[in-house]
Scaffold this motif. Structure first.
Motif, PDB file in Angstrom:
ATOM      1  N   THR A  56       0.835  -1.206   0.000  1.00  0.00           N
ATOM      2  CA  THR A  56       0.000   0.000   0.000  1.00  0.00           C
ATOM      3  C   THR A  56       0.864   1.247   0.000  1.00  0.00           C
ATOM      4  OG1 THR A  56      -1.713  -1.209   1.199  1.00  0.00           O
ATOM      5  CG2 THR A  56      -1.863   1.192   1.218  1.00  0.00           C
ATOM      6  N   GLN A  57       1.943   1.211   0.761  1.00  0.00           N
ATOM      7  CA  GLN A  57       2.846   2.364   0.846  1.00  0.00           C
ATOM      8  C   GLN A  57       3.514   2.635  -0.503  1.00  0.00           C
ATOM      9  OE1 GLN A  57       5.985   1.856   3.698  1.00  0.00           O
ATOM     10  NE2 GLN A  57       6.668   3.973   3.523  1.00  0.00           N
ATOM     11  N   LEU A  58       3.971   1.593  -1.188  1.00  0.00           N
ATOM     12  CA  LEU A  58       4.613   1.770  -2.490  1.00  0.00           C
ATOM     13  C   LEU A  58       3.611   2.271  -3.525  1.00  0.00           C
ATOM     14  CD1 LEU A  58       7.000   1.601  -4.404  1.00  0.00           C
ATOM     15  CD2 LEU A  58       6.518  -0.846  -4.684  1.00  0.00           C
ATOM     16  N   LEU A  59       2.412   1.715  -3.532  1.00  0.00           N
ATOM     17  CA  LEU A  59       1.396   2.172  -4.491  1.00  0.00           C
ATOM     18  C   LEU A  59       1.054   3.638  -4.276  1.00  0.00           C
ATOM     19  CD1 LEU A  59      -0.972  -0.920  -4.619  1.00  0.00           C
ATOM     20  CD2 LEU A  59       0.707  -0.195  -6.336  1.00  0.00           C
ATOM     21  N   SER A  60       0.965   4.051  -3.028  1.00  0.00           N
ATOM     22  CA  SER A  60       0.687   5.455  -2.725  1.00  0.00           C
ATOM     23  C   SER A  60       1.831   6.343  -3.222  1.00  0.00           C
ATOM     24  CB  SER A  60       0.485   5.627  -1.224  1.00  0.00           C
ATOM     25  OG  SER A  60       0.270   6.970  -0.903  1.00  0.00           O
ATOM     26  N   ALA A  61       3.062   5.906  -3.004  1.00  0.00           N
ATOM     27  CA  ALA A  61       4.225   6.670  -3.471  1.00  0.00           C
ATOM     28  C   ALA A  61       4.246   6.744  -5.000  1.00  0.00           C
ATOM     29  CB  ALA A  61       5.512   6.040  -2.948  1.00  0.00           C
ATOM     30  N   LEU A  62       3.893   5.662  -5.663  1.00  0.00           N
ATOM     31  CA  LEU A  62       3.859   5.665  -7.131  1.00  0.00           C
ATOM     32  C   LEU A  62       2.740   6.564  -7.661  1.00  0.00           C
ATOM     33  CD1 LEU A  62       4.623   1.920  -7.893  1.00  0.00           C
ATOM     34  CD2 LEU A  62       6.144   3.877  -8.249  1.00  0.00           C
ATOM     35  N   ASP A  63       1.603   6.599  -6.962  1.00  0.00           N
ATOM     36  CA  ASP A  63       0.524   7.523  -7.346  1.00  0.00           C
ATOM     37  C   ASP A  63       1.012   8.964  -7.280  1.00  0.00           C
ATOM     38  OD1 ASP A  63      -1.449   5.614  -7.882  1.00  0.00           O
ATOM     39  OD2 ASP A  63      -2.199   5.635  -5.823  1.00  0.00           O
ATOM     40  N   SER A  64       1.719   9.293  -6.215  1.00  0.00           N
ATOM     41  CA  SER A  64       2.260  10.648  -6.062  1.00  0.00           C
ATOM     42  C   SER A  64       3.292  10.945  -7.138  1.00  0.00           C
ATOM     43  CB  SER A  64       2.894  10.817  -4.683  1.00  0.00           C
ATOM     44  OG  SER A  64       1.934  10.705  -3.674  1.00  0.00           O
ATOM     45  N   PHE A  65       4.147   9.977  -7.419  1.00  0.00           N
ATOM     46  CA  PHE A  65       5.161  10.140  -8.458  1.00  0.00           C
ATOM     47  C   PHE A  65       4.498  10.391  -9.816  1.00  0.00           C
ATOM     48  CE2 PHE A  65       7.828   8.500 -11.861  1.00  0.00           C
ATOM     49  CZ  PHE A  65       9.027   9.140 -11.606  1.00  0.00           C
ATOM     50  N   ALA A  66       3.488   9.601 -10.142  1.00  0.00           N
ATOM     51  CA  ALA A  66       2.788   9.768 -11.418  1.00  0.00           C
ATOM     52  C   ALA A  66       2.157  11.159 -11.509  1.00  0.00           C
ATOM     53  CB  ALA A  66       1.735   8.679 -11.586  1.00  0.00           C
ATOM     54  N   ALA A  67       1.559  11.612 -10.424  1.00  0.00           N
ATOM     55  CA  ALA A  67       0.937  12.938 -10.414  1.00  0.00           C
ATOM     56  C   ALA A  67       1.970  14.044 -10.625  1.00  0.00           C
ATOM     57  CB  ALA A  67       0.182  13.160  -9.107  1.00  0.00           C
ATOM     58  N   GLU A  68       3.177  13.857 -10.082  1.00  0.00           N
ATOM     59  CA  GLU A  68       4.255  14.831 -10.292  1.00  0.00           C
ATOM     60  C   GLU A  68       4.598  14.975 -11.775  1.00  0.00           C
ATOM     61  OE1 GLU A  68       7.762  13.717  -8.104  1.00  0.00           O
ATOM     62  OE2 GLU A  68       6.617  13.461  -6.259  1.00  0.00           O
ATOM     63  N   HIS A  69       4.352  13.917 -12.531  1.00  0.00           N
ATOM     64  CA  HIS A  69       4.679  13.901 -13.956  1.00  0.00           C
ATOM     65  C   HIS A  69       3.426  14.011 -14.827  1.00  0.00           C
ATOM     66  CE1 HIS A  69       8.957  13.019 -13.500  1.00  0.00           C
ATOM     67  NE2 HIS A  69       8.584  12.384 -12.408  1.00  0.00           N
ATOM     68  N   ASP A  70       2.347  14.545 -14.239  1.00  0.00           N
ATOM     69  CA  ASP A  70       1.069  14.719 -14.947  1.00  0.00           C
ATOM     70  C   ASP A  70       0.566  13.408 -15.530  1.00  0.00           C
ATOM     71  OD1 ASP A  70       0.988  17.471 -14.412  1.00  0.00           O
ATOM     72  OD2 ASP A  70       2.303  17.883 -16.113  1.00  0.00           O
ATOM     73  N   GLY A  71       0.758  12.340 -14.787  1.00  0.00           N
ATOM     74  CA  GLY A  71       0.303  11.023 -15.237  1.00  0.00           C
ATOM     75  C   GLY A  71      -0.563  10.364 -14.193  1.00  0.00           C
ATOM     76  N   TRP A  72      -0.762   9.094 -14.339  1.00  0.00           N
ATOM     77  CA  TRP A  72      -1.553   8.308 -13.401  1.00  0.00           C
ATOM     78  C   TRP A  72      -1.037   6.885 -13.432  1.00  0.00           C
ATOM     79  CZ3 TRP A  72      -3.167  10.046 -18.089  1.00  0.00           C
ATOM     80  CH2 TRP A  72      -3.517   9.104 -19.033  1.00  0.00           C
ATOM     81  N   ARG A  73      -1.440   6.117 -12.431  1.00  0.00           N
ATOM     82  CA  ARG A  73      -1.040   4.720 -12.321  1.00  0.00           C
ATOM     83  C   ARG A  73      -2.216   3.834 -12.662  1.00  0.00           C
ATOM     84  NH1 ARG A  73      -1.755   0.949  -8.620  1.00  0.00           N
ATOM     85  NH2 ARG A  73      -2.679   2.421  -7.162  1.00  0.00           N
ATOM     86  N   GLU A  74      -1.972   2.823 -13.442  1.00  0.00           N
ATOM     87  CA  GLU A  74      -2.987   1.832 -13.777  1.00  0.00           C
ATOM     88  C   GLU A  74      -2.434   0.452 -13.458  1.00  0.00           C
ATOM     89  OE1 GLU A  74      -4.232   2.023 -17.833  1.00  0.00           O
ATOM     90  OE2 GLU A  74      -4.938   4.070 -17.639  1.00  0.00           O
ATOM     91  N   GLU A  75      -3.322  -0.445 -13.071  1.00  0.00           N
ATOM     92  CA  GLU A  75      -2.919  -1.826 -12.857  1.00  0.00           C
ATOM     93  C   GLU A  75      -3.495  -2.671 -13.977  1.00  0.00           C
ATOM     94  OE1 GLU A  75      -3.111  -3.512  -8.911  1.00  0.00           O
ATOM     95  OE2 GLU A  75      -3.320  -1.481  -8.094  1.00  0.00           O
ATOM     96  N   ASP A  76      -2.691  -3.628 -14.403  1.00  0.00           N
ATOM     97  CA  ASP A  76      -3.141  -4.503 -15.488  1.00  0.00           C
ATOM     98  C   ASP A  76      -3.620  -5.814 -14.939  1.00  0.00           C
ATOM     99  OD1 ASP A  76      -3.627  -5.725 -17.862  1.00  0.00           O
ATOM    100  OD2 ASP A  76      -1.585  -5.694 -18.557  1.00  0.00           O
TER     101      ASP A  76
END
Length: 76
Positions: A56-76
């Motif tokens: 959960t902690q890593l996914l939250s950090a990746l969400d923040s990272f994606a937002a910093e780059h005007d992106g988003w995270r998706e799971e396949d």
């Protein structure tokens, strides 16, 4: 990501912040129904870490990272 340069920059930052993620790939993905190469987007693809998987902690950090780059995270 809007272009390959942005995707490569994100890849470098991801690898520096989270070296345990392993191999990170850049993939070009054309939008459905679009014939123009300008409409392609660049994806940064990650595999779940082998040892702990997606915490959960890593996914939250990746969400923040994606937002910093005007992106988003998706799971396949």
């Amino acid at each position: 990501m809007p272009d390959r340069d942005s995707a490569e920059t994100a890849l470098e930052e991801l690898s520096a912040r989270w070296p345990d993620l392993g191999e990170v790939e850049i993939v070009r993905d054309s939008l459905a129904g679009e014939d123009d190469a300008e409409d392609a987007q660049w994806l940064v693809v990650l595999e779940a870490p082998e040892e702990d998987g997606w915490t959960t902690q890593l996914l939250s950090a990746l969400d923040s990272f994606a937002a910093e780059h005007d992106g988003w995270r998706e799971e396949d």
